[in-house]
Motif scaffolding. Structure first.
Motif, mmCIF file in Angstrom:
data_model
loop_
_atom_site.group_PDB
_atom_site.id
_atom_site.type_symbol
_atom_site.label_atom_id
_atom_site.label_comp_id
_atom_site.label_asym_id
_atom_site.label_seq_id
_atom_site.Cartn_x
_atom_site.Cartn_y
_atom_site.Cartn_z
ATOM 1 N N PHE A 34 0.202 8.764 -1.903
ATOM 2 C CA PHE A 34 0.287 8.842 -0.391
ATOM 3 C C PHE A 34 -1.274 8.682 0.194
ATOM 4 O O PHE A 34 -1.994 9.033 -0.481
ATOM 5 N N THR A 35 -1.290 8.086 1.423
ATOM 6 C CA THR A 35 -2.669 8.030 2.046
ATOM 7 C C THR A 35 -2.514 8.849 3.205
ATOM 8 O O THR A 35 -1.668 8.841 4.314
ATOM 9 N N VAL A 36 -4.015 9.454 3.656
ATOM 10 C CA VAL A 36 -3.712 10.107 4.868
ATOM 11 C C VAL A 36 -5.411 9.596 5.605
ATOM 12 O O VAL A 36 -6.282 9.529 4.921
ATOM 13 N N ILE A 37 -5.136 9.625 6.584
ATOM 14 C CA ILE A 37 -6.445 9.037 7.363
ATOM 15 C C ILE A 37 -6.920 10.212 8.276
ATOM 16 O O ILE A 37 -6.263 10.598 9.134
ATOM 17 N N ARG A 58 0.810 -1.291 0.015
ATOM 18 C CA ARG A 58 0.014 -0.094 -0.035
ATOM 19 C C ARG A 58 1.084 1.440 0.074
ATOM 20 O O ARG A 58 2.079 1.304 0.245
ATOM 21 N N PRO A 59 0.088 2.270 -0.456
ATOM 22 C CA PRO A 59 0.924 3.657 -0.449
ATOM 23 C C PRO A 59 1.319 4.045 1.049
ATOM 24 O O PRO A 59 0.801 3.623 1.903
ATOM 25 N N PRO A 60 2.332 4.922 1.160
ATOM 26 C CA PRO A 60 2.771 5.311 2.570
ATOM 27 C C PRO A 60 1.648 6.042 3.143
ATOM 28 O O PRO A 60 0.741 6.723 2.409
ATOM 29 N N CYS A 61 1.717 5.896 4.479
ATOM 30 C CA CYS A 61 0.155 6.188 5.092
ATOM 31 C C CYS A 61 0.462 7.254 6.246
ATOM 32 O O CYS A 61 1.320 6.817 7.183
ATOM 33 N N ILE A 62 -0.012 8.273 6.287
ATOM 34 C CA ILE A 62 0.179 9.308 7.284
ATOM 35 C C ILE A 62 -1.212 9.133 8.450
ATOM 36 O O ILE A 62 -2.274 9.486 8.131
#
Length: 469
Positions: free
Chosen positions: A64-67, A28-32
């Protein structure tokens, strides 16, 4: 001592390779994530979301992913991700926006999904290229009527100036002539509630209404306004050609689909869609033009060559006249490029591959027109206001520059984009024809607080206007 046979080693090696390839495929993409469960990076993201997106792109790369508030948002910023966003059948627009629509207009998800495509086709048909000629005369008359209320001279905030001019014009044309109030107290009340609703729209699309007391109050006021006026809108007849307004066409469809009870809700949605971006685009276009004397001078020369010496005589604006003044349209499009929405979104239905990453189903796939339009690969000298770059666009065939995404993309591009451009073009022509205008403040910065819609100005920007003689 026992030895492992070569066959077993080969089998184990193959299994290891397959597991590695599977891991790589599911990477998965890098996740913040932030440090608070569910809220995730919400606090940091919410402070200045536009700046957050660009800093994350620089740090983590093009995907990139942001939650945020329990939602996974995966941002794409380069070609491969953009192509997936635009062309993949595994991403969906309607499912991405159904929750915000429910929160902001109280339209149930099942009703929205059932009616959206039919309503989109109806609205697109009414405001599409083939029907624009029907609006040119109406817009000219309505704008001239509002300009008569300005007086001979004055000084005011440019944003306020545009609201007072375009709110009544847009409402009277899309809903019915005379719907917008003429009483000063009621006008102020409309401005107050629409601005509160518009400014809180992004928060209202995500948070429970009970947490947004003032916003909820304005939302209910606007819904009550439509509830009261729907019967009059239904029976309204144009004095000129008996043609249906856009809202009347929507009401006819809702009646056919047995969803008349949602008429005020769709009225509110149409109101927001027609005012929330048109007014700030008009504001920024005027501000940019007046901040560039050479462009302002060229536009004035063009207006004089088409309509004669600027003055107080009433003029009619035709489609042929607009074609003779391409710089005005270029200025509007260049303004929209520079002040584009922070994000547009799709929902991932099935996992999609972007670069070396797999974006899982359920993620919201996010594209930022604001930052895409600042990529020098697509727009050289991206931070400069250069209307002449639009010479390269095939506007005669209604095509924009490559990677221009301000109106969305694909099947559900903004259905009112051509009418909005027409309204602002005529607005610019008439104001510059009748008034000598100048800015009293420097061009303001854009606010970086919001992701939905055209960027708002940060700080005041006053305009001085004086009627030409």
């Amino acid at each position: 001592m026992e030895f492992i046979s070569p066959t077993v080693i080969i089998i184990l090696g193959c299994v290891a390779v397959l597991l590695f390839l599977q891991w790589k495929n599911l990477r998965r993409p890098p996740c913040i994530r932030g440090w608070i469960p569910w809220i995730g990076a919400g606090f940091e993201f919410g402070k200045t979301p536009l700046e957050f997106i660009e800093k994350a792109r620089i740090k983590y790369g093009p995907v990139f992913t942001v939650i945020v508030m329990g939602t996974r948002m995966t941002f794409v910023t380069e070609e491969e991700g953009i192509n997936v966003f635009l062309k993949s059948k595994e991403v969906n627009f309607e499912l991405a926006v159904q929750n915000p629509i429910y929160h902001t207009a109280s339209i149930a998800k099942n009703i929205f999904l059932k009616l959206h495509e039919k309503l989109y086709i109806t609205v697109k048909g009414k405001m599409g290229i083939l029907n624009l000629y029907k609006f040119t005369g109406q817009l000219t008359e309505e704008l001239q009527e509002q300009l008569q209320n300005l007086g001979t001279h004055g000084t005011t905030d440019l944003n306020k100036f545009m609201r007072h001019l375009l709110y009544p014009v847009t409402v009277n044309i899309l809903f019915k002539k005379g719907l917008f109030p003429t009483d000063e107290r009621k006008i102020r009340e409309f401005h107050q509630h629409f601005q509160a609703y518009d400014e809180g729209f992004e928060y209202g699309s995500q948070l429970p209404e009970c947490l947004l007391r003032n916003w909820s109050k304005s939302k209910k006021w606007l819904l009550a306004l439509f509830e009261k006026n729907i019967p009059d809108i239904k029976t309204y007849k144009s004095a000129k050609d008996n043609s249906l307004t856009v809202m009347q066409a929507v009401l006819d469809l809702l009646e056919m689909e047995a969803n008349e009870q949602k008429s005020p809700n769709y009225g509110l949605l149409l109101l927001w869609a027609s005012l929330s971006n048109t007014v700030p685009v008009a504001f920024w276009t005027f501000a940019f033009v007046l901040s560039h004397p050479n462009i302002h001078r060229t536009i004035m020369e063009g207006i004089s060559s088409v309509f004669g010496t600027a003055g107080k005589d009433k003029i009619k604006v035709s489609e042929d006249d607009l074609k003779k003044l391409p710089l005005i349209k270029w200025c509007i499009l260049e303004t929209i490029r520079l002040r584009a929405p922070g994000v547009i979104t799709r929902k991932v239905l099935k996992p999609v591959k972007i670069l070396n990453y797999t974006v899982p189903s359920g993620d919201l796939l996010m594209l930022s027109p604001f930052w895409l339009h600042r990529n020098p690969k697509y727009f050289p000298e991206p931070d400069l206001f250069k209307p002449e770059r639009w010479k390269e666009a095939n506007l005669e065939k209604h095509a924009f520059l490559d990677c221009f995404m301000a109106f969305g993309s694909g099947k559900y591009q903004c259905p009112g984009r051509w009418l909005a451009l027409l309204e602002i073009q005529i607005c610019i022509i008439l104001i510059f024809y009748y008034y000598d205008c100048s800015l009293l403040d420097p061009l303001p910065k854009q606010s970086s607080l919001h992701l939905v819609g055209v960027q708002q100005p940060e700080g005041r920007c006053r305009i001085q206007f004086k009627q030409r003689k």
